[in-house]
Design an enzyme around this catalytic site. Structure first.
Site, PDB file in Angstrom:
ATOM      1  N   GLY A 147      -4.412  -4.320  -4.741  1.00  0.00           N
ATOM      2  CA  GLY A 147      -4.693  -5.299  -3.689  1.00  0.00           C
ATOM      3  C   GLY A 147      -5.679  -4.713  -2.687  1.00  0.00           C
ATOM      4  O   GLY A 147      -6.446  -3.809  -3.020  1.00  0.00           O
ATOM      5  N   ARG A 148      -5.609  -5.205  -1.466  1.00  0.00           N
ATOM      6  CA  ARG A 148      -6.596  -4.780  -0.455  1.00  0.00           C
ATOM      7  C   ARG A 148      -6.580  -3.266  -0.256  1.00  0.00           C
ATOM      8  O   ARG A 148      -7.640  -2.633  -0.178  1.00  0.00           O
ATOM      9  CB  ARG A 148      -6.300  -5.466   0.892  1.00  0.00           C
ATOM     10  CG  ARG A 148      -6.612  -6.951   0.928  1.00  0.00           C
ATOM     11  CD  ARG A 148      -6.368  -7.493   2.334  1.00  0.00           C
ATOM     12  NE  ARG A 148      -5.025  -7.168   2.770  1.00  0.00           N
ATOM     13  CZ  ARG A 148      -3.978  -7.991   2.673  1.00  0.00           C
ATOM     14  NH1 ARG A 148      -4.143  -9.184   2.168  1.00  0.00           N
ATOM     15  NH2 ARG A 148      -2.787  -7.608   3.095  1.00  0.00           N
ATOM     16  N   ILE A 149      -5.388  -2.674  -0.141  1.00  0.00           N
ATOM     17  CA  ILE A 149      -5.325  -1.231   0.146  1.00  0.00           C
ATOM     18  C   ILE A 149      -5.700  -0.406  -1.091  1.00  0.00           C
ATOM     19  O   ILE A 149      -6.502   0.525  -1.013  1.00  0.00           O
ATOM     20  CB  ILE A 149      -3.924  -0.854   0.679  1.00  0.00           C
ATOM     21  CG1 ILE A 149      -3.676  -1.567   2.018  1.00  0.00           C
ATOM     22  CG2 ILE A 149      -3.792   0.667   0.846  1.00  0.00           C
ATOM     23  CD1 ILE A 149      -2.259  -1.472   2.550  1.00  0.00           C
TER      24      ILE A 149
ATOM     25  N   ALA B 220       3.482   3.210   0.233  1.00  0.00           N
ATOM     26  CA  ALA B 220       3.642   1.743   0.201  1.00  0.00           C
ATOM     27  C   ALA B 220       4.929   1.335   0.916  1.00  0.00           C
ATOM     28  O   ALA B 220       4.905   1.021   2.115  1.00  0.00           O
ATOM     29  CB  ALA B 220       3.617   1.259  -1.243  1.00  0.00           C
ATOM     30  N   ARG B 221       6.056   1.386   0.229  1.00  0.00           N
ATOM     31  CA  ARG B 221       7.317   1.018   0.871  1.00  0.00           C
ATOM     32  C   ARG B 221       8.479   1.715   0.168  1.00  0.00           C
ATOM     33  O   ARG B 221       8.520   1.752  -1.075  1.00  0.00           O
ATOM     34  CB  ARG B 221       7.489  -0.495   0.785  1.00  0.00           C
ATOM     35  CG  ARG B 221       8.514  -1.106   1.673  1.00  0.00           C
ATOM     36  CD  ARG B 221       8.387  -0.777   3.179  1.00  0.00           C
ATOM     37  NE  ARG B 221       7.941  -1.853   4.013  1.00  0.00           N
ATOM     38  CZ  ARG B 221       6.855  -1.809   4.779  1.00  0.00           C
ATOM     39  NH1 ARG B 221       6.084  -0.746   4.800  1.00  0.00           N
ATOM     40  NH2 ARG B 221       6.523  -2.827   5.560  1.00  0.00           N
TER      41      ARG B 221
ATOM     42  N   GLU C  58      14.920   5.048   4.938  1.00  0.00           N
ATOM     43  CA  GLU C  58      14.265   5.666   6.102  1.00  0.00           C
ATOM     44  C   GLU C  58      15.090   5.410   7.362  1.00  0.00           C
ATOM     45  O   GLU C  58      15.608   4.308   7.526  1.00  0.00           O
ATOM     46  CB  GLU C  58      12.891   5.027   6.310  1.00  0.00           C
ATOM     47  CG  GLU C  58      11.857   5.434   5.321  1.00  0.00           C
ATOM     48  CD  GLU C  58      10.563   4.634   5.509  1.00  0.00           C
ATOM     49  OE1 GLU C  58       9.805   4.573   4.531  1.00  0.00           O
ATOM     50  OE2 GLU C  58      10.324   4.059   6.593  1.00  0.00           O
TER      51      GLU C  58
ATOM     52  N   HIS D 149       6.248   7.679   7.669  1.00  0.00           N
ATOM     53  CA  HIS D 149       5.787   6.273   7.615  1.00  0.00           C
ATOM     54  C   HIS D 149       4.703   6.011   8.673  1.00  0.00           C
ATOM     55  O   HIS D 149       4.846   5.118   9.516  1.00  0.00           O
ATOM     56  CB  HIS D 149       6.978   5.316   7.790  1.00  0.00           C
ATOM     57  CG  HIS D 149       6.705   3.941   7.248  1.00  0.00           C
ATOM     58  ND1 HIS D 149       7.663   3.147   6.656  1.00  0.00           N
ATOM     59  CD2 HIS D 149       5.568   3.204   7.217  1.00  0.00           C
ATOM     60  CE1 HIS D 149       7.144   1.998   6.289  1.00  0.00           C
ATOM     61  NE2 HIS D 149       5.851   2.013   6.620  1.00  0.00           N
ATOM     62  N   ILE D 150       3.627   6.801   8.586  1.00  0.00           N
ATOM     63  CA  ILE D 150       2.570   6.680   9.599  1.00  0.00           C
ATOM     64  C   ILE D 150       1.215   6.336   8.998  1.00  0.00           C
ATOM     65  O   ILE D 150       0.186   6.500   9.657  1.00  0.00           O
ATOM     66  CB  ILE D 150       2.427   7.980  10.435  1.00  0.00           C
ATOM     67  CG1 ILE D 150       2.185   9.200   9.522  1.00  0.00           C
ATOM     68  CG2 ILE D 150       3.627   8.178  11.342  1.00  0.00           C
ATOM     69  CD1 ILE D 150       1.665  10.422  10.265  1.00  0.00           C
TER      70      ILE D 150
HETATM   71  C1  DGY Z   1       3.223  -2.215   7.148  1.00  0.00           C
HETATM   72  O1  DGY Z   1       2.411  -2.811   7.882  1.00  0.00           O
HETATM   73  O2  DGY Z   1       3.922  -2.786   6.335  1.00  0.00           O
HETATM   74  C2  DGY Z   1       3.303  -0.743   7.330  1.00  0.00           C
HETATM   75  O3  DGY Z   1       4.212  -0.161   6.477  1.00  0.00           O
HETATM   76  C3  DGY Z   1       3.633  -0.428   8.772  1.00  0.00           C
HETATM   77  O4  DGY Z   1       3.480   0.910   8.990  1.00  0.00           O
END
Ligand code: DGY
Length: 320
Positions: free
Chosen positions: A155-157, A237-238, A267, A285-286
């Protein structure tokens, strides 16, 4: 009378000033985390809320917030929000897409380089006074240049991560539910491959998929076992997309050479076994946290809240 809204965590003063032009704002500039009960009590009489990714917005909460019309997340990810429950309760939900793509891609690269070239481990060595001089085999790392970068989620990232690989003369492969168009592949110098192809060929695998029930433990023990021996895993990502226990096992067994991790299951209570591993770079998560980008995220969430409660048409509505 201005509508009552709440901002659940600290934000930038000018964003707060902007909100105060439109709303009666309850802020939390003391930045005290709210548990579910405190959140529910604070939201009970509010028309709108600016939330963070740790605020769980579900049917249980919404049942206690009869006046609520909009929940505007200061994040692109919105797995903390039950969209179905919001729609049933007539609550608009929004996120902040677009504004954090470049910063997150930059940080992904920080993790790639730090992990492959053992930056954090060698920094700790110098700080500890252990550096006794130059020798040939000191902190041998993996080359990033001319390596194969695998991107899971294009995707975008993911695409911005790919574009940054150009300067490193890398082979860039990606996998997603479907291939990107030919022009995007050309711009990113990236080729679509099957999941198995990605896993078996990538020297560095970086993950850029959102978290959802369908992506829970997408990177499982079975998936990790198909990765190229000695590969590096990067995850910004997550938490929950990777099975962290399985990842630990892959690192312990030497199947993977290292990992650069910005997100974790549960987390901030990450699996403590990660802390003992020198071949893992850990950050809290930065990935999106440049000053400009976090400000842009807060302002976009504020603009979504203002639009939601004045026009009913926020720019980043998730549940139209
Ligand atoms: C998001 O925007 O989902 C990022 O994980 C925030 O840090």
């Amino acid at each position: 009378m201005k509508p009552k809204v709440i901002v659940t965590r600290e934000i930038f003063d000018d964003v707060l000033d902007y909100l105060r032009q439109h709303f009666d704002v309850t802020d939390n500039q003391a930045d005290t985390p709210m548990d579910a009960e405190t959140l529910a009590k604070n939201l009970a009489d509010k028309t709108g809320a600016m939330t963070t990714l740790v605020d769980r917005v579900d049917a249980k909460l919404l049942a206690r917030c009869p006046k609520l019309k909009a929940v505007c997340n200061m994040a692109v990810g919105f797995n903390n929000i039950d969209l179905g429950a919001c729609s049933s309760a007539g609550v608009m939900a929004t996120n902040t897409p677009g504004v954090l793509d470049d910063s997150t891609a930059d940080f992904t690269w920080a993790l790639i380089l730090a992990t492959a070239r053992r930056v954090v481990e060698s920094d700790a060595h110098v700080r500890a006074g252990e550096w006794k001089g130059w020798y040939l085999k000191q902190f041998l790392g993996a080359d990033v240049h001319h390596a194969t970068l695998g991107i899971l989620g294009f995707g975008r990232i993911g695409r911005r991560v790919a574009r940054r690989a150009l300067g490193f003369d890398m082979t860039v492969l990606y996998h997603d539910s479907q291939p990107a168009d030919a022009a995007t592949e050309r711009t990113c110098n990236a080729a679509f491959v099957s999941m198995d192809g990605l896993l078996s060929r990538a020297d560095i695998l970086t993950i850029h998929v959102p978290y959802a029930p369908a992506t829970h433990h997408l990177v499982s023990g079975r998936v990790l076992s198909k990765m190229k021996p000695g590969a590096i895993l990067i995850h910004a990502a997550r938490g929950g997309v990777v099975d962290d226990a399985a990842l630990l096992e892959a690192l312990r067994s030497g199947r993977l050479a290292g990992a650069g991790l910005d997100v974790f299951e549960n987390e901030p209570a990450l699996n403590p076994a990660f802390l003992a591993m020198k071949n893992v770079v850990l950050t809290p998560h930065i990935a999106s946290s440049s000053a400009a980008t976090r400000h842009a995220m807060a302002m976009l969430a504020a603009q979504n809240l203002v639009a939601a409660l004045t026009t009913g048409k926020p720019p980043n509505l998730l549940n139209p």
